[in-house]
Design an enzyme around this catalytic site. Structure first.
Site, PDB file in Angstrom:
ATOM      1  N   LYS A 104     -18.273  -6.040  -2.975  1.00 47.56           N
ATOM      2  CA  LYS A 104     -17.275  -5.392  -2.111  1.00 47.56           C
ATOM      3  C   LYS A 104     -17.151  -3.918  -2.495  1.00 47.56           C
ATOM      4  CE  LYS A 104     -12.720  -5.663  -3.190  1.00 47.56           C
ATOM      5  NZ  LYS A 104     -12.077  -4.350  -3.253  1.00 47.56           N
ATOM      6  N   ASN A 105     -17.092  -3.645  -3.801  1.00 50.57           N
ATOM      7  CA  ASN A 105     -16.832  -2.277  -4.253  1.00 50.57           C
ATOM      8  C   ASN A 105     -18.067  -1.388  -4.245  1.00 50.57           C
ATOM      9  OD1 ASN A 105     -14.226  -3.048  -4.449  1.00 50.57           O
ATOM     10  ND2 ASN A 105     -14.201  -3.261  -6.676  1.00 50.57           N
ATOM     11  N   ARG A 123      -6.689   0.898   1.005  1.00 54.31           N
ATOM     12  CA  ARG A 123      -6.593   2.097   0.171  1.00 54.31           C
ATOM     13  C   ARG A 123      -7.924   2.788   0.020  1.00 54.31           C
ATOM     14  NH1 ARG A 123      -3.368   4.190  -2.577  1.00 54.31           N
ATOM     15  NH2 ARG A 123      -4.921   4.770  -4.107  1.00 54.31           N
ATOM     16  N   CYS A 126       0.279   0.405  -4.195  1.00 60.51           N
ATOM     17  CA  CYS A 126      -0.029  -0.912  -3.628  1.00 60.51           C
ATOM     18  C   CYS A 126       0.252  -1.963  -4.693  1.00 60.51           C
ATOM     19  CB  CYS A 126      -1.457  -0.968  -3.135  1.00 60.51           C
ATOM     20  SG  CYS A 126      -2.598  -0.928  -4.479  1.00 60.51           S
ATOM     21  N   ARG A 164      -1.676   4.045  -7.901  1.00 58.20           N
ATOM     22  CA  ARG A 164      -2.957   4.410  -7.256  1.00 58.20           C
ATOM     23  C   ARG A 164      -2.932   5.871  -6.750  1.00 58.20           C
ATOM     24  NH1 ARG A 164      -5.473  -0.484  -5.654  1.00 58.20           N
ATOM     25  NH2 ARG A 164      -7.442   0.602  -5.852  1.00 58.20           N
ATOM     26  N   ASP A 205      -4.725  12.221  -6.835  1.00 58.83           N
ATOM     27  CA  ASP A 205      -4.765  13.643  -7.227  1.00 58.83           C
ATOM     28  C   ASP A 205      -6.166  14.104  -7.629  1.00 58.83           C
ATOM     29  OD1 ASP A 205      -4.116  11.746  -9.368  1.00 58.83           O
ATOM     30  OD2 ASP A 205      -4.145  13.497 -10.682  1.00 58.83           O
ATOM     31  N   ASP A 214     -10.680  -5.766 -13.018  1.00 65.06           N
ATOM     32  CA  ASP A 214     -10.736  -6.707 -11.888  1.00 65.06           C
ATOM     33  C   ASP A 214     -10.990  -8.137 -12.337  1.00 65.06           C
ATOM     34  OD1 ASP A 214     -12.370  -4.361  -9.625  1.00 65.06           O
ATOM     35  OD2 ASP A 214     -10.310  -4.536 -10.348  1.00 65.06           O
ATOM     36  N   ARG A 223      -9.470 -10.569   1.333  1.00 61.99           N
ATOM     37  CA  ARG A 223      -9.900  -9.169   1.304  1.00 61.99           C
ATOM     38  C   ARG A 223     -11.214  -9.008   0.544  1.00 61.99           C
ATOM     39  NH1 ARG A 223      -6.332  -5.915  -1.812  1.00 61.99           N
ATOM     40  NH2 ARG A 223      -8.104  -4.535  -1.601  1.00 61.99           N
TER      41      ARG A 223
HETATM   42  C1  EPZ Z   1     -11.785   1.037  -7.855  1.00 61.76           C
HETATM   43  O1  EPZ Z   1     -10.489   1.441  -7.462  1.00 61.76           O
HETATM   44  C2  EPZ Z   1     -11.960  -0.384  -7.351  1.00 61.76           C
HETATM   45  N1  EPZ Z   1     -11.852  -0.421  -5.898  1.00 61.76           N
HETATM   46  C3  EPZ Z   1     -10.872  -1.274  -7.966  1.00 61.76           C
HETATM   47  O2  EPZ Z   1     -11.125  -2.626  -7.536  1.00 61.76           O
HETATM   48  C4  EPZ Z   1     -11.010  -1.226  -9.486  1.00 61.76           C
HETATM   49  O3  EPZ Z   1      -9.966  -1.966 -10.066  1.00 61.76           O
HETATM   50  C5  EPZ Z   1     -10.923   0.237  -9.964  1.00 61.76           C
HETATM   51  O4  EPZ Z   1     -11.918   1.038  -9.291  1.00 61.76           O
HETATM   52  C6  EPZ Z   1     -11.157   0.369 -11.462  1.00 61.76           C
HETATM   53  O5  EPZ Z   1     -12.399  -0.152 -11.794  1.00 61.76           O
HETATM   54  C7  EPZ Z   1     -12.930  -0.057  -5.166  1.00 61.76           C
HETATM   55  O6  EPZ Z   1     -13.966   0.324  -5.679  1.00 61.76           O
HETATM   56  C8  EPZ Z   1     -12.771  -0.168  -3.680  1.00 61.76           C
HETATM   57  P1  EPZ Z   1      -9.811   4.308 -10.125  1.00 61.76           P
HETATM   58  P2  EPZ Z   1     -10.026   3.001  -7.619  1.00 61.76           P
HETATM   59  O7  EPZ Z   1      -9.652   5.549  -9.323  1.00 61.76           O
HETATM   60  O8  EPZ Z   1     -11.157   3.887  -7.306  1.00 61.76           O
HETATM   61  C9  EPZ Z   1      -6.212   6.606 -12.077  1.00 61.76           C
HETATM   62  C10 EPZ Z   1     -10.591  -4.735  -6.635  1.00 61.76           C
HETATM   63  O9  EPZ Z   1      -9.834  -5.646  -7.019  1.00 61.76           O
HETATM   64  N2  EPZ Z   1      -6.400   7.631 -11.031  1.00 61.76           N
HETATM   65  O10 EPZ Z   1     -11.018   4.170 -10.985  1.00 61.76           O
HETATM   66  O11 EPZ Z   1      -8.759   3.174  -6.859  1.00 61.76           O
HETATM   67  C11 EPZ Z   1      -5.568   5.332 -11.530  1.00 61.76           C
HETATM   68  O12 EPZ Z   1      -4.174   5.434 -11.550  1.00 61.76           O
HETATM   69  C12 EPZ Z   1     -10.130  -3.285  -6.727  1.00 61.76           C
HETATM   70  O13 EPZ Z   1     -11.740  -4.908  -6.176  1.00 61.76           O
HETATM   71  C13 EPZ Z   1      -5.675   8.807 -11.085  1.00 61.76           C
HETATM   72  O14 EPZ Z   1      -4.869   9.019 -11.992  1.00 61.76           O
HETATM   73  O15 EPZ Z   1      -9.707   3.047  -9.178  1.00 61.76           O
HETATM   74  C14 EPZ Z   1      -6.042   4.272 -12.487  1.00 61.76           C
HETATM   75  O16 EPZ Z   1      -5.173   4.272 -13.615  1.00 61.76           O
HETATM   76  C15 EPZ Z   1      -8.726  -3.151  -7.292  1.00 61.76           C
HETATM   77  N3  EPZ Z   1      -5.855   9.753 -10.120  1.00 61.76           N
HETATM   78  C16 EPZ Z   1      -7.400   4.770 -12.964  1.00 61.76           C
HETATM   79  O17 EPZ Z   1      -7.491   6.148 -12.540  1.00 61.76           O
HETATM   80  C17 EPZ Z   1      -6.745   9.560  -9.086  1.00 61.76           C
HETATM   81  O18 EPZ Z   1      -6.894  10.471  -8.236  1.00 61.76           O
HETATM   82  C18 EPZ Z   1      -8.570   4.009 -12.386  1.00 61.76           C
HETATM   83  O19 EPZ Z   1      -8.481   4.119 -11.000  1.00 61.76           O
HETATM   84  C19 EPZ Z   1      -7.470   8.347  -9.031  1.00 61.76           C
HETATM   85  C20 EPZ Z   1      -7.290   7.392 -10.015  1.00 61.76           C
END
Ligand code: EPZ
Length: 417
Positions: free
Chosen positions: A22-23, A92, A116, A121, A124, A304, A396
């Site tokens: 999916k990702n 998202r 969410c 999430r 920035d 995950d 999903r």
């Molecule tokens: C991706 O989400 C995945 N989703 C998530 O899978 C997965 O849990 C996550 O990466 C971490 O591996 C998809 O790929 C569609 P991140 P993403 O940006 O990109 C912080 C599932 O169940 N952050 O790596 O949203 C954030 O708060 C889903 O399949 C910022 O601070 O995750 C978090 O603490 C859930 N500022 C950390 O980074 C930003 O601009 C990791 O988030 C972006 C993120």
């Protein structure tokens, strides 16, 4: 609304085919925006997140068709740069599309995706990265308006290795003038899969999967046919199901290379695992507690799989500490597991689990995608009958989840409430 009704307490035996990730598919669909050519994604899972992304593409003017497992996207007539807010809020990861929509149309508009089910999430890092590439961004009234006449390559340093931010910046940088460097980039396998896809389209992306990704912008990108990598989180979910329920499973279309942190943990609790040429075999031989499960960015233990691993820890001999370092509220499955007889205490981002011989059936409620999967595994391993609602979360990310589990011997059925 729908729920699972499950009679627990049976071991799982047989083979299961793992879906495409999916990702990986979601950013590939965002990348399809970059070309007027025809894109075909083979073995595309029919899950809600993908169907929502396809709907967004259609709102942008892309023609799509989903035949069997092949999703075809034709971008010749696309001309709309506004991502529909209802869909953006629903999904998202639609925010990933900002980079490719700006690169294609010179502008993009999207509703601010709220927090969410698993945390704030923030985006920035997405926005600061796009600004470094020359995008003017105005955030007002819950909307993000982006304009960019000419994308220019830049050096971008991410405060944290965000998967989405890395992908969003890559999707814009492939069409920027000059070279872009992304430092402290995410290293998840889905990043390398996106880079492979983009390079097949004619992009020049180097170093994906390492902390520094280098991109040389190109003037145009062509259509491509592609088969995404297997879903390591679905595979991990089935491996944990085997460890919880007992029996023997063979996972087909599964890449053990992308699951080393989980496989190491499962061997620690005395599972026997063998992997070769795209298959993973697991035999559960008892459950000694894994002591500590701490989530971190790839190649650390995946967030995950945290909920699924916690469900397993609930029925291991001994105590386990689970620490969730990535998301603020990814423990919604805890009260539901306690309802099934689990012994869990939460302090901040740490959960302290004392193993019990087995869980007991109960009516439980999924608060998010992976928590729903974890509760399903818990119900299949528990004594007695359980129900798991609401299935919209599971739908999903898992295609044909109950069919796959039933084929392995689980007594599970979907009923409308
Ligand atoms: C991706 O989400 C995945 N989703 C998530 O899978 C997965 O849990 C996550 O990466 C971490 O591996 C998809 O790929 C569609 P991140 P993403 O940006 O990109 C912080 C599932 O169940 N952050 O790596 O949203 C954030 O708060 C889903 O399949 C910022 O601070 O995750 C978090 O603490 C859930 N500022 C950390 O980074 C930003 O601009 C990791 O988030 C972006 C993120």
């Amino acid at each position: 609304m729908e729920k699972y009704v499950i009679e627990g307490g049976v071991p799982l035996y047989g083979e299961v085919e793992i879906q495409s990730a999916k990702n990986a598919v979601l950013p590939l669909l965002a990348a399809a925006v970059l070309t007027e050519g025809r894109v075909v994604i083979h073995k595309c899972p029919r899950i809600t997140d993908v169907l929502n992304m396809v709907q967004i593409l259609e709102e942008l003017g892309f023609a799509t068709s989903f035949l069997g497992g092949d999703l075809t996207i034709d971008g010749a007539a696309a001309a709309n740069h506004e991502i529909p807010s209802a869909l953006a809020k629903e999904l998202r990861s639609s925010v990933f599309m900002l980079g490719s929509v700006i690169a294609r149309f010179g502008r993009a508009r999207i509703a601010y995706p709220g927090g969410c089910d698993i945390g704030l999430r923030p985006i920035d890092l997405h926005l600061s990265g796009l600004r470094r590439l020359g995008v003017q961004i105005n955030e007002e009234g819950g909307y993000i308006d982006c304009v960019c006449s000419r994308l220019t390559g830049a050096e971008i340093v991410l405060d944290c290795p965000s998967v989405g931010a890395t992908e969003n910046i890559m999707l814009a940088a492939v069409r920027a003038e000059g070279e872009t460097l992304i430092r402290n980039a995410a290293r998840e396998p889905e990043i390398a899969d996106l880079a492979n896809f983009l390079n097949r389209m004619g992009a020049r992306v180097y170093g994906a999967g390492t902390p520094t990704v280098r991109i040389e912008g190109v003037p145009s990108l062509r259509g491509v046919e592609y088969t995404p990598i297997p879903d390591r989180i679905e595979a991990g979910t089935f491996l944990i199901a085997s460890a919880m329920c007992g029996g023997e499973l063979v996972l087909k279309n599964a890449d053990a290379e992308n699951l080393t942190s989980l496989i190491h943990k499962l061997c620690e609790i005395s599972c026997k695992i063998h992997a070769d040429n795209g298959k993973i075999e697991i035999q559960s031989r008892g459950r000694v507690s894994p002591k500590l499960v701490e989530t971190s960015p790839y190649p650390g233990f995946p967030t995950d799989l945290q909920a699924q691993m916690m469900a397993l820890a609930c029925i291991c001999r001994g105590s386990t500490v689970v620490v969730e370092n990535l998301f603020e509220t990814r423990f919604k499955h805890v009260p539901e597991l306690i309802r099934m007889g689990a012994d869990i205490t939460v302090r901040g981002r740490s959960a302290f689990i004392r193993g019990v011989p087995s869980l007991k059936g109960a009516d439980v409620f999924a608060g998010d995608l992976r928590g729903g999967a974890a509760l399903t595994l818990a119900a299949i391993s528990a004594e007695g009958q359980s129900s798991v609602s609401d299935l919209s979360h599971i739908d999903r990310g898992y295609s044909a989840f109950e069919f796959k589990l039933r084929a392995l011997g689980a007594r599970i059925r979907r009923v409308r409430i």
